[in-house]
Design a protein around this motif. Structure first.
Motif, PDB file in Angstrom:
ATOM      1  N   GLU A  54       0.829  -1.213   0.000  1.00 52.10           N
ATOM      2  CA  GLU A  54       0.000   0.000   0.000  1.00 52.10           C
ATOM      3  C   GLU A  54       0.862   1.261   0.000  1.00 52.10           C
ATOM      4  O   GLU A  54       0.515   2.259  -0.620  1.00 52.10           O
ATOM      5  N   TYR A  55       2.004   1.192   0.668  1.00 52.53           N
ATOM      6  CA  TYR A  55       2.921   2.328   0.750  1.00 52.53           C
ATOM      7  C   TYR A  55       3.685   2.539  -0.554  1.00 52.53           C
ATOM      8  O   TYR A  55       4.220   3.595  -0.808  1.00 52.53           O
ATOM      9  N   GLY A  56       3.721   1.511  -1.397  1.00 53.15           N
ATOM     10  CA  GLY A  56       4.408   1.640  -2.677  1.00 53.15           C
ATOM     11  C   GLY A  56       5.733   0.909  -2.739  1.00 53.15           C
ATOM     12  O   GLY A  56       6.496   1.069  -3.691  1.00 53.15           O
ATOM     13  N   GLU A  57       6.008   0.116  -1.737  1.00 51.52           N
ATOM     14  CA  GLU A  57       7.247  -0.658  -1.712  1.00 51.52           C
ATOM     15  C   GLU A  57       6.964  -2.084  -2.188  1.00 51.52           C
ATOM     16  O   GLU A  57       5.820  -2.468  -2.398  1.00 51.52           O
ATOM     17  N   CYS A  58       8.014  -2.856  -2.316  1.00 54.88           N
ATOM     18  CA  CYS A  58       7.900  -4.247  -2.735  1.00 54.88           C
ATOM     19  C   CYS A  58       7.052  -5.031  -1.738  1.00 54.88           C
ATOM     20  O   CYS A  58       7.237  -4.906  -0.523  1.00 54.88           O
ATOM     21  N   LEU A  59       6.147  -5.828  -2.252  1.00 56.80           N
ATOM     22  CA  LEU A  59       5.236  -6.620  -1.424  1.00 56.80           C
ATOM     23  C   LEU A  59       5.983  -7.512  -0.434  1.00 56.80           C
ATOM     24  O   LEU A  59       5.604  -7.635   0.726  1.00 56.80           O
ATOM     25  N   CYS A  60       7.055  -8.128  -0.858  1.00 61.84           N
ATOM     26  CA  CYS A  60       7.770  -9.105  -0.030  1.00 61.84           C
ATOM     27  C   CYS A  60       8.891  -8.503   0.818  1.00 61.84           C
ATOM     28  O   CYS A  60       9.574  -9.237   1.536  1.00 61.84           O
ATOM     29  N   LEU A  61       9.090  -7.219   0.763  1.00 62.40           N
ATOM     30  CA  LEU A  61      10.178  -6.579   1.507  1.00 62.40           C
ATOM     31  C   LEU A  61      10.171  -6.918   2.996  1.00 62.40           C
ATOM     32  O   LEU A  61      11.211  -7.291   3.549  1.00 62.40           O
ATOM     33  N   PRO A  62       9.036  -6.853   3.691  1.00 61.50           N
ATOM     34  CA  PRO A  62       9.058  -7.162   5.130  1.00 61.50           C
ATOM     35  C   PRO A  62       9.455  -8.602   5.453  1.00 61.50           C
ATOM     36  O   PRO A  62       9.930  -8.881   6.553  1.00 61.50           O
ATOM     37  N   LEU A  63       9.289  -9.514   4.516  1.00 58.92           N
ATOM     38  CA  LEU A  63       9.631 -10.907   4.792  1.00 58.92           C
ATOM     39  C   LEU A  63      11.127 -11.098   5.037  1.00 58.92           C
ATOM     40  O   LEU A  63      11.535 -12.091   5.636  1.00 58.92           O
ATOM     41  N   LEU A  64      11.933 -10.140   4.595  1.00 60.85           N
ATOM     42  CA  LEU A  64      13.379 -10.237   4.791  1.00 60.85           C
ATOM     43  C   LEU A  64      13.761 -10.207   6.264  1.00 60.85           C
ATOM     44  O   LEU A  64      14.806 -10.712   6.646  1.00 60.85           O
ATOM     45  N   GLU A  65      12.915  -9.622   7.111  1.00 61.64           N
ATOM     46  CA  GLU A  65      13.313  -9.475   8.506  1.00 61.64           C
ATOM     47  C   GLU A  65      12.572 -10.366   9.490  1.00 61.64           C
ATOM     48  O   GLU A  65      12.951 -10.431  10.645  1.00 61.64           O
ATOM     49  N   PHE A  66      11.548 -11.074   9.084  1.00 57.23           N
ATOM     50  CA  PHE A  66      10.780 -11.821  10.060  1.00 57.23           C
ATOM     51  C   PHE A  66      11.427 -13.124  10.510  1.00 57.23           C
ATOM     52  O   PHE A  66      10.900 -13.827  11.344  1.00 57.23           O
ATOM     53  N   PHE A  67      12.595 -13.418   9.975  1.00 53.09           N
ATOM     54  CA  PHE A  67      13.326 -14.589  10.417  1.00 53.09           C
ATOM     55  C   PHE A  67      14.689 -14.167  10.961  1.00 53.09           C
ATOM     56  O   PHE A  67      15.668 -14.866  10.831  1.00 53.09           O
ATOM     57  N   ARG A  68      14.723 -13.003  11.593  1.00 53.04           N
ATOM     58  CA  ARG A  68      15.956 -12.450  12.138  1.00 53.04           C
ATOM     59  C   ARG A  68      16.038 -12.721  13.631  1.00 53.04           C
ATOM     60  O   ARG A  68      15.091 -13.184  14.246  1.00 53.04           O
ATOM     61  N   ALA A  69      17.177 -12.418  14.220  1.00 54.68           N
ATOM     62  CA  ALA A  69      17.374 -12.667  15.645  1.00 54.68           C
ATOM     63  C   ALA A  69      16.674 -11.606  16.502  1.00 54.68           C
ATOM     64  O   ALA A  69      15.816 -11.916  17.302  1.00 54.68           O
ATOM     65  N   TRP A  70      17.025 -10.332  16.329  1.00 55.62           N
ATOM     66  CA  TRP A  70      16.425  -9.319  17.198  1.00 55.62           C
ATOM     67  C   TRP A  70      16.251  -7.967  16.531  1.00 55.62           C
ATOM     68  O   TRP A  70      15.428  -7.167  16.946  1.00 55.62           O
ATOM     69  N   LEU A  71      16.973  -7.664  15.508  1.00 52.11           N
ATOM     70  CA  LEU A  71      16.912  -6.351  14.874  1.00 52.11           C
ATOM     71  C   LEU A  71      15.869  -6.333  13.764  1.00 52.11           C
ATOM     72  O   LEU A  71      15.680  -7.330  13.080  1.00 52.11           O
ATOM     73  N   SER A  72      15.186  -5.205  13.595  1.00 55.93           N
ATOM     74  CA  SER A  72      14.132  -5.069  12.581  1.00 55.93           C
ATOM     75  C   SER A  72      14.472  -3.943  11.604  1.00 55.93           C
ATOM     76  O   SER A  72      13.863  -2.869  11.643  1.00 55.93           O
ATOM     77  N   PRO A  73      15.431  -4.142  10.717  1.00 54.61           N
ATOM     78  CA  PRO A  73      15.855  -3.052   9.843  1.00 54.61           C
ATOM     79  C   PRO A  73      14.785  -2.602   8.845  1.00 54.61           C
ATOM     80  O   PRO A  73      14.683  -1.411   8.539  1.00 54.61           O
ATOM     81  N   VAL A  74      13.986  -3.527   8.340  1.00 54.38           N
ATOM     82  CA  VAL A  74      12.962  -3.143   7.365  1.00 54.38           C
ATOM     83  C   VAL A  74      11.864  -2.336   8.047  1.00 54.38           C
ATOM     84  O   VAL A  74      11.429  -1.293   7.538  1.00 54.38           O
ATOM     85  N   THR A  75      11.424  -2.781   9.217  1.00 56.17           N
ATOM     86  CA  THR A  75      10.397  -2.054   9.963  1.00 56.17           C
ATOM     87  C   THR A  75      10.895  -0.664  10.329  1.00 56.17           C
ATOM     88  O   THR A  75      10.175   0.327  10.176  1.00 56.17           O
TER      89      THR A  75
END
Length: 129
Positions: A54-75
């Motif tokens: 909805e914001y205009g970014e890649c649909l799958c962009l947030p998926l890059l961070e949901f399997f991370r240890a503790w940092l949320s760079p995309v969010t």
């Protein structure tokens, strides 16, 4: 010659101004949009993808961070981007803290802000006969 008179409605002064330099809602204002916040809490990766698109970014962009240890760079980056786009006051440090400790809350806040800032375009064609 006929006169065309157009009256513009005056906004209610109690209505929130979408061009303010503040977030439209706090990070934990879940009650403003319970449906979105429930989706954000129970299925944050899906919700984040929807908001990202909805914001205009890649649909799958947030998926890059949901399997991370503790940092949320995309969010953090999305929150910073929304702040910059709408000229909302804040800092990258606060974005980082919010994204790290409450990722679903940030996505819900971004969702509420996008809805708040959404403006409808009305085209008017006035002709005299």
């Amino acid at each position: 010659m006929d006169k065309v008179v157009i009256h513009q409605p005056h906004p209610d002064p109690r209505v929130d101004v979408p061009n303010s330099h503040e977030w439209g809602s706090g990070i934990c204002n879940f009650t403003e949009d319970m449906r979105s916040c429930c989706l954000g809490f129970w299925c944050c990766p899906c919700f984040a993808c929807m908001i990202s698109k909805e914001y205009g970014e890649c649909l799958c962009l947030p998926l890059l961070e949901f399997f991370r240890a503790w940092l949320s760079p995309v969010t953090m980056s999305m929150r910073t981007s929304v702040r910059e786009r709408y000229n909302i006051e804040g800092s990258i440090a606060k974005d980082c803290v919010c994204a790290t400790f409450c990722t679903p809350c940030v996505w819900c806040q971004i969702s509420r802000e996008l809805q708040r800032r959404k403006t409808d375009v009305v085209l008017v064609n006035a002709k005299t006969v």
